[in-house]
Enzyme design. Structure first.
Site, PDB file in Angstrom:
ATOM      1  N   ARG A   1       0.867  -1.108   0.119  1.00 27.05           N
ATOM      2  CA  ARG A   1      -0.070   0.023   0.066  1.00 27.05           C
ATOM      3  C   ARG A   1       0.776   1.366  -0.082  1.00 27.05           C
ATOM      4  O   ARG A   1       1.866   1.239   0.649  1.00 27.05           O
ATOM      5  CB  ARG A   1      -0.901  -0.016   1.268  1.00 27.05           C
ATOM      6  CG  ARG A   1      -2.146  -1.103   1.228  1.00 27.05           C
ATOM      7  CD  ARG A   1      -3.183  -0.500   0.154  1.00 27.05           C
ATOM      8  NE  ARG A   1      -4.315  -1.291   0.029  1.00 27.05           N
ATOM      9  CZ  ARG A   1      -4.644  -2.197  -0.738  1.00 27.05           C
ATOM     10  NH1 ARG A   1      -3.671  -2.365  -1.962  1.00 27.05           N
ATOM     11  NH2 ARG A   1      -5.695  -2.810  -0.807  1.00 27.05           N
TER      12      ARG A   1
ATOM     13  N   HIS B   1      -1.577  -0.146  -9.714  1.00 19.99           N
ATOM     14  CA  HIS B   1      -2.450  -0.953  -8.771  1.00 19.99           C
ATOM     15  C   HIS B   1      -2.872  -2.309  -9.481  1.00 19.99           C
ATOM     16  O   HIS B   1      -3.906  -2.687  -9.456  1.00 19.99           O
ATOM     17  CB  HIS B   1      -3.445  -0.363  -8.064  1.00 19.99           C
ATOM     18  CG  HIS B   1      -3.628  -1.036  -6.851  1.00 19.99           C
ATOM     19  ND1 HIS B   1      -4.051  -0.345  -5.844  1.00 19.99           N
ATOM     20  CD2 HIS B   1      -4.039  -2.362  -6.551  1.00 19.99           C
ATOM     21  CE1 HIS B   1      -4.455  -1.349  -4.874  1.00 19.99           C
ATOM     22  NE2 HIS B   1      -4.387  -2.456  -5.322  1.00 19.99           N
TER      23      HIS B   1
HETATM   24  N1  LIG Z   1      -1.205  -4.315  -5.097  1.00 20.40           N
HETATM   25  C1  LIG Z   1      -2.081  -5.109  -5.249  1.00 20.40           C
HETATM   26  O1  LIG Z   1      -2.615  -5.390  -6.262  1.00 20.40           O
HETATM   27  C2  LIG Z   1      -2.479  -6.065  -3.996  1.00 20.40           C
HETATM   28  C3  LIG Z   1      -3.273  -7.087  -3.841  1.00 20.40           C
HETATM   29  C4  LIG Z   1      -3.695  -7.674  -2.774  1.00 20.40           C
HETATM   30  C5  LIG Z   1      -3.130  -7.326  -1.420  1.00 20.40           C
HETATM   31  N2  LIG Z   1      -2.402  -6.291  -1.483  1.00 20.40           N
HETATM   32  C6  LIG Z   1      -1.815  -5.735  -0.141  1.00 20.40           C
HETATM   33  O2  LIG Z   1      -1.012  -6.837   0.368  1.00 20.40           O
HETATM   34  C7  LIG Z   1      -1.259  -6.510   1.799  1.00 20.40           C
HETATM   35  C8  LIG Z   1      -0.745  -7.847   2.396  1.00 20.40           C
HETATM   36  O3  LIG Z   1      -1.907  -8.976   2.280  1.00 20.40           O
HETATM   37  P1  LIG Z   1      -1.819 -10.272   2.969  1.00 20.40           P
HETATM   38  O4  LIG Z   1      -3.110 -11.052   2.301  1.00 20.40           O
HETATM   39  O5  LIG Z   1      -0.426 -10.873   2.963  1.00 20.40           O
HETATM   40  O6  LIG Z   1      -2.156  -9.726   4.475  1.00 20.40           O
HETATM   41  P2  LIG Z   1      -1.968 -10.583   5.838  1.00 20.40           P
HETATM   42  O7  LIG Z   1      -2.100 -12.109   5.546  1.00 20.40           O
HETATM   43  O8  LIG Z   1      -2.830  -9.818   7.008  1.00 20.40           O
HETATM   44  O9  LIG Z   1      -0.484 -10.361   6.220  1.00 20.40           O
HETATM   45  C9  LIG Z   1       0.104  -8.944   6.664  1.00 20.40           C
HETATM   46  C10 LIG Z   1       1.456  -9.218   7.319  1.00 20.40           C
HETATM   47  O10 LIG Z   1       1.998  -7.960   7.780  1.00 20.40           O
HETATM   48  C11 LIG Z   1       2.412  -8.211   9.010  1.00 20.40           C
HETATM   49  N3  LIG Z   1       2.422  -7.145   9.598  1.00 20.40           N
HETATM   50  C12 LIG Z   1       1.225  -6.315  10.065  1.00 20.40           C
HETATM   51  N4  LIG Z   1       1.583  -5.404  10.814  1.00 20.40           N
HETATM   52  C13 LIG Z   1       2.754  -5.331  10.957  1.00 20.40           C
HETATM   53  C14 LIG Z   1       3.637  -4.439  11.760  1.00 20.40           C
HETATM   54  N5  LIG Z   1       3.156  -3.339  12.465  1.00 20.40           N
HETATM   55  N6  LIG Z   1       4.890  -4.640  11.831  1.00 20.40           N
HETATM   56  C15 LIG Z   1       5.249  -5.821  11.098  1.00 20.40           C
HETATM   57  N7  LIG Z   1       4.593  -6.873  10.431  1.00 20.40           N
HETATM   58  C16 LIG Z   1       3.266  -6.317  10.505  1.00 20.40           C
HETATM   59  C17 LIG Z   1       1.607  -9.125   9.535  1.00 20.40           C
HETATM   60  O11 LIG Z   1       2.099  -9.820  10.651  1.00 20.40           O
HETATM   61  P3  LIG Z   1       1.769 -10.977  11.540  1.00 20.40           P
HETATM   62  O12 LIG Z   1       1.856 -12.339  10.600  1.00 20.40           O
HETATM   63  O13 LIG Z   1       2.671 -11.120  12.902  1.00 20.40           O
HETATM   64  O14 LIG Z   1       0.292 -10.662  11.934  1.00 20.40           O
HETATM   65  C18 LIG Z   1       1.653 -10.355   8.328  1.00 20.40           C
HETATM   66  O15 LIG Z   1       2.614 -11.115   8.374  1.00 20.40           O
HETATM   67  C19 LIG Z   1      -2.768  -6.325   1.858  1.00 20.40           C
HETATM   68  O16 LIG Z   1      -2.857  -5.550   3.240  1.00 20.40           O
HETATM   69  C20 LIG Z   1      -2.693  -5.327   0.933  1.00 20.40           C
HETATM   70  O17 LIG Z   1      -2.641  -3.901   1.366  1.00 20.40           O
HETATM   71  C21 LIG Z   1      -2.277  -5.379  -2.525  1.00 20.40           C
END
Ligand SMILES: NC(=O)c1ccc[n+]([C@@H]2O[C@H](COP(=O)([O-])OP(=O)(O)OC[C@H]3O[C@@H](n4cnc5c(N)ncnc54)[C@H](OP(=O)(O)O)[C@@H]3O)[C@@H](O)[C@H]2O)c1
Length: 308
Positions: free
Chosen positions: A223, A271
């Site tokens: 993001r 995006h």
């Molecule tokens: N560009 C695009 O097309 C696209 C598409 C899809 C998603 N995305 C983005 O990708 C992001 C990640 O998706 P996901 O499904 O992998 O999310 P997720 O499964 O919720 O994983 C988030 C990860 O970030 C870590 N995290 C959260 N807060 C943190 C902090 N303060 N310090 C360190 N680590 C932290 C979490 O740690 P823990 O494991 O310890 O909870 C987890 O490992 C989404 O939120 C979205 O913004 C972008």
């Protein structure tokens, strides 16, 4: 009959209606899926932030809101959304992100830009092997972990960073502030796959960018707010950061006068890193409705305090 409201852009309805109906039938669910239910009769809302729906108060009987998007920052603090909120984890979305991230890591690693630019010269350039190119993935959730594992399989030494501590085979796992400094200090390529929360805003700032080795590359499909844009542009201008590939921005579409567009060491993509696919996400939605109906815990439930 379970009443399910589809609240996303109209063109999405055409793509999603048939796969959702098949997935509901497959899961043995008797569902009336529509875009125009009376709100107070709806059991579940399938939701995308660009639907225009912001007030959930009329959905007084709604058991859960099921997001089509992985990132929930636009809805997580909505005070009218008092029912459980589930984010999207979809095998198609994950596969798309793994392909996009791997492609951009390989672009940097193999120096594709240099080969393309040198079409008039025979100047051999042998890249290091993947095993000599450390990559750090910030965020070890559904997407970060899948990308980290694929990069490990290609031979890259991968370090991952998350909020809570983790042990993942083949990946050096770090967490917390000290862990971030360690994760960045070795990284030639950094991939950001953190959610957009108060705690992750400006994760890459002047201080943390300085912790990266000179010449590091940045790939952000997470993001926009994860990066302090002013600090990144300064680090690119000084040459400390060699190049950044950015898919997400604080304002989207990226304004025409934004310095990223003209910067020679920035690649902007609109995006498109990973898209939720109807065919792979419909069974995830159906499974969560099945769980809701049988009082089993929802998959991918958002922690409203953590914001993801
Ligand atoms: N560009 C695009 O097309 C696209 C598409 C899809 C998603 N995305 C983005 O990708 C992001 C990640 O998706 P996901 O499904 O992998 O999310 P997720 O499964 O919720 O994983 C988030 C990860 O970030 C870590 N995290 C959260 N807060 C943190 C902090 N303060 N310090 C360190 N680590 C932290 C979490 O740690 P823990 O494991 O310890 O909870 C987890 O490992 C989404 O939120 C979205 O913004 C972008």
């Amino acid at each position: 009959m379970i009443k399910v409201q589809f609240a996303a852009r109209l063109e999405r309805w055409e793509t999603y209606a048939a796969p959702l109906r098949s997935a509901f039938a497959e899961a043995g669910l008797d569902v009336d899926l529509r875009i125009d239910h009376a709100p107070d009769t709806v059991d579940y809302v399938i939701y995308a932030p660009n639907s225009g729906l912001t007030d959930f108060t009329p959905y007084s009987a709604c058991k859960a809101v099921l997001s089509l998007w992985a990132g929930v920052e636009q809805i997580v603090s909505n005070q009218t959304l008092i029912m459980p909120l589930c984010r999207m984890v979809d095998p198609g979305l994950t596969a798309g992100m793994v392909e996009w991230v791997t492609g951009h890591v390989l672009r940097y690693h193999l120096g594709f830009d240099r080969s393309i630019a040198m079409q008039d010269r025979w100047e051999p350039h042998v890249p290091p092997l993947a095993m000599e190119r450390p990559v750090t993935v910030l965020g070890l959730g559904a997407l970060g972990q899948a990308c980290a594992k694929t990069l490990t399989q290609l031979g890259f030494p991968v370090t991952g960073w998350s909020r809570s501590s983790k042990v993942i085979d083949g990946i050096t796992c770090r967490h917390g502030d000290d862990g971030l400094a360690q994760a960045l200090s070795a990284a030639e390529i950094v991939v950001l796959l953190l959610p957009d929360t108060q705690a992750t805003e400006n994760t890459l700032n002047a201080k943390t960018l300085a912790q990266l080795p000179k010449g590091a590359h940045i790939i952000n499909p997470g993001r926009g707010p994860l990066i302090d844009d002013t600090a990144l542009i300064a680090a690119l201008d000084s040459g400390h950061i060699a190049h950044a590939t950015l898919d997400v921005f604080r304002i989207e579409p990226l304004p025409a006068d934004h310095p990223y567009w003209a910067h020679p060491n920035v690649t902007v993509t609109p995006h498109i890193a990973a898209e939720t696919r109807a065919i792979t996400s419909a069974p995830v939605i159906a499974e969560n409705i099945r769980r809701g109906e049988t009082n089993e815990p929802y998959l991918h439930l958002v922690d409203r305090n953590l914001g993801y």
